[in-house]
Design a protein around this motif. Structure first.
Motif, PDB file in Angstrom:
ATOM      1  N   ASP A   6      26.519 -32.485  -4.388  1.00  0.00           N
ATOM      2  CA  ASP A   6      28.230 -32.453  -3.229  1.00  0.00           C
ATOM      3  C   ASP A   6      28.846 -30.720  -3.824  1.00  0.00           C
ATOM      4  O   ASP A   6      29.155 -30.139  -2.281  1.00  0.00           O
ATOM      5  CB  ASP A   6      28.323 -33.826  -3.205  1.00  0.00           C
ATOM      6  N   SER A   8      27.815 -28.044  -5.633  1.00  0.00           N
ATOM      7  CA  SER A   8      27.610 -26.814  -5.279  1.00  0.00           C
ATOM      8  C   SER A   8      26.572 -26.626  -3.713  1.00  0.00           C
ATOM      9  O   SER A   8      27.099 -25.585  -2.946  1.00  0.00           O
ATOM     10  CB  SER A   8      26.109 -27.071  -5.309  1.00  0.00           C
ATOM     11  N   SER A   9      27.216 -28.218  -3.210  1.00  0.00           N
ATOM     12  CA  SER A   9      27.100 -27.597  -1.434  1.00  0.00           C
ATOM     13  C   SER A   9      27.953 -27.050  -0.801  1.00  0.00           C
ATOM     14  O   SER A   9      28.389 -25.638   0.243  1.00  0.00           O
ATOM     15  CB  SER A   9      26.486 -28.592  -0.826  1.00  0.00           C
ATOM     16  N   HIS A  10      28.921 -27.509  -1.205  1.00  0.00           N
ATOM     17  CA  HIS A  10      30.925 -27.503  -0.830  1.00  0.00           C
ATOM     18  C   HIS A  10      31.225 -26.323  -1.476  1.00  0.00           C
ATOM     19  O   HIS A  10      31.817 -25.189   0.033  1.00  0.00           O
ATOM     20  CB  HIS A  10      31.161 -28.140  -1.790  1.00  0.00           C
ATOM     21  N   TYR A  11      30.757 -25.451  -3.064  1.00  0.00           N
ATOM     22  CA  TYR A  11      30.912 -24.279  -3.153  1.00  0.00           C
ATOM     23  C   TYR A  11      30.008 -23.027  -1.940  1.00  0.00           C
ATOM     24  O   TYR A  11      30.689 -22.345  -2.303  1.00  0.00           O
ATOM     25  CB  TYR A  11      30.706 -24.331  -4.485  1.00  0.00           C
ATOM     26  N   ASN A  12      29.070 -23.455  -1.746  1.00  0.00           N
ATOM     27  CA  ASN A  12      28.532 -21.926  -0.977  1.00  0.00           C
ATOM     28  C   ASN A  12      28.524 -22.557   0.607  1.00  0.00           C
ATOM     29  O   ASN A  12      28.767 -21.134   0.940  1.00  0.00           O
ATOM     30  CB  ASN A  12      26.306 -22.768  -0.804  1.00  0.00           C
ATOM     31  N   ASN A  13      29.064 -23.332   0.467  1.00  0.00           N
ATOM     32  CA  ASN A  13      29.645 -23.404   2.190  1.00  0.00           C
ATOM     33  C   ASN A  13      31.175 -22.846   1.749  1.00  0.00           C
ATOM     34  O   ASN A  13      31.689 -22.042   2.838  1.00  0.00           O
ATOM     35  CB  ASN A  13      30.201 -24.875   2.612  1.00  0.00           C
ATOM     36  N   VAL A  14      32.030 -22.746   1.403  1.00  0.00           N
ATOM     37  CA  VAL A  14      33.442 -22.003   0.764  1.00  0.00           C
ATOM     38  C   VAL A  14      32.994 -21.016   0.623  1.00  0.00           C
ATOM     39  O   VAL A  14      33.584 -19.716   1.816  1.00  0.00           O
ATOM     40  CB  VAL A  14      34.115 -22.401  -0.074  1.00  0.00           C
ATOM     41  N   SER A  16      30.292 -19.055   1.343  1.00  0.00           N
ATOM     42  CA  SER A  16      30.427 -18.287   3.150  1.00  0.00           C
ATOM     43  C   SER A  16      31.063 -18.189   3.731  1.00  0.00           C
ATOM     44  O   SER A  16      31.114 -16.682   4.621  1.00  0.00           O
ATOM     45  CB  SER A  16      29.068 -19.118   3.333  1.00  0.00           C
ATOM     46  N   GLN A  17      32.374 -18.515   4.155  1.00  0.00           N
ATOM     47  CA  GLN A  17      33.787 -18.766   5.055  1.00  0.00           C
ATOM     48  C   GLN A  17      34.073 -17.585   4.692  1.00  0.00           C
ATOM     49  O   GLN A  17      34.858 -16.676   5.082  1.00  0.00           O
ATOM     50  CB  GLN A  17      33.881 -20.009   4.604  1.00  0.00           C
ATOM     51  N   ASP A  20      32.156 -14.489   5.198  1.00  0.00           N
ATOM     52  CA  ASP A  20      32.339 -14.943   6.543  1.00  0.00           C
ATOM     53  C   ASP A  20      34.086 -13.489   7.027  1.00  0.00           C
ATOM     54  O   ASP A  20      33.992 -12.373   7.709  1.00  0.00           O
ATOM     55  CB  ASP A  20      32.675 -15.225   7.552  1.00  0.00           C
TER      56      ASP A  20
END
Length: 121
Positions: A6, A8-14, A16-17, A20
């Motif tokens: 969870d 790791s997924s959250h970190y990757n999303n942040v 990526s944002q 961007d």
């Protein structure tokens, strides 16, 4: 799903944002840097060095941010141009003609890359 997954997924999303937002802001930074480069080639006493210092500051910020965000290609390219500008700023001198052309060409190339990111791939 585990807590580690969870996170790791959250970190990757942040991350990526953040990437961007960085790329989106880069366009306005390039406009400002082009303006500073133009001002840096004026002949008045303080305007060129003030503009060159602003250009240096923006390049330094972009280099650091790109590196921190894992955008190694941008980091490496900007770092090369930053080195040119740093030598001029450290020597309290304007960019010479070749340095100015190199910086201008870089800004133009990077602008094209962010406007059409698939062109390089």
């Amino acid at each position: 799903m585990s807590r580690e997954t969870d996170f790791s997924s959250h970190y990757n999303n942040v991350l990526s944002q953040c990437r961007d937002k960085f790329i989106a802001r880069l366009g306005s930074d390039l406009v400002a840097m082009s303006s500073d480069l133009e001002l840096a080639s004026e002949t008045s006493e303080s305007a060129p060095l003030d503009a060159l210092e602003r250009l240096h500051h923006r390049l330094h910020e972009i280099t650091g941010s790109a590196g921190m965000l894992g955008l190694e290609e941008i980091h490496s390219e900007v770092r090369q141009v930053l080195n040119l500008v740093e030598h001029a700023v450290d020597g309290r001198r304007p960019l010479d003609e070749d340095e100015g052309r190199a910086v201008s060409s870089f800004l133009s190339d990077l602008s094209g890359q962010i406007q059409n990111p698939m062109a390089e791939k």
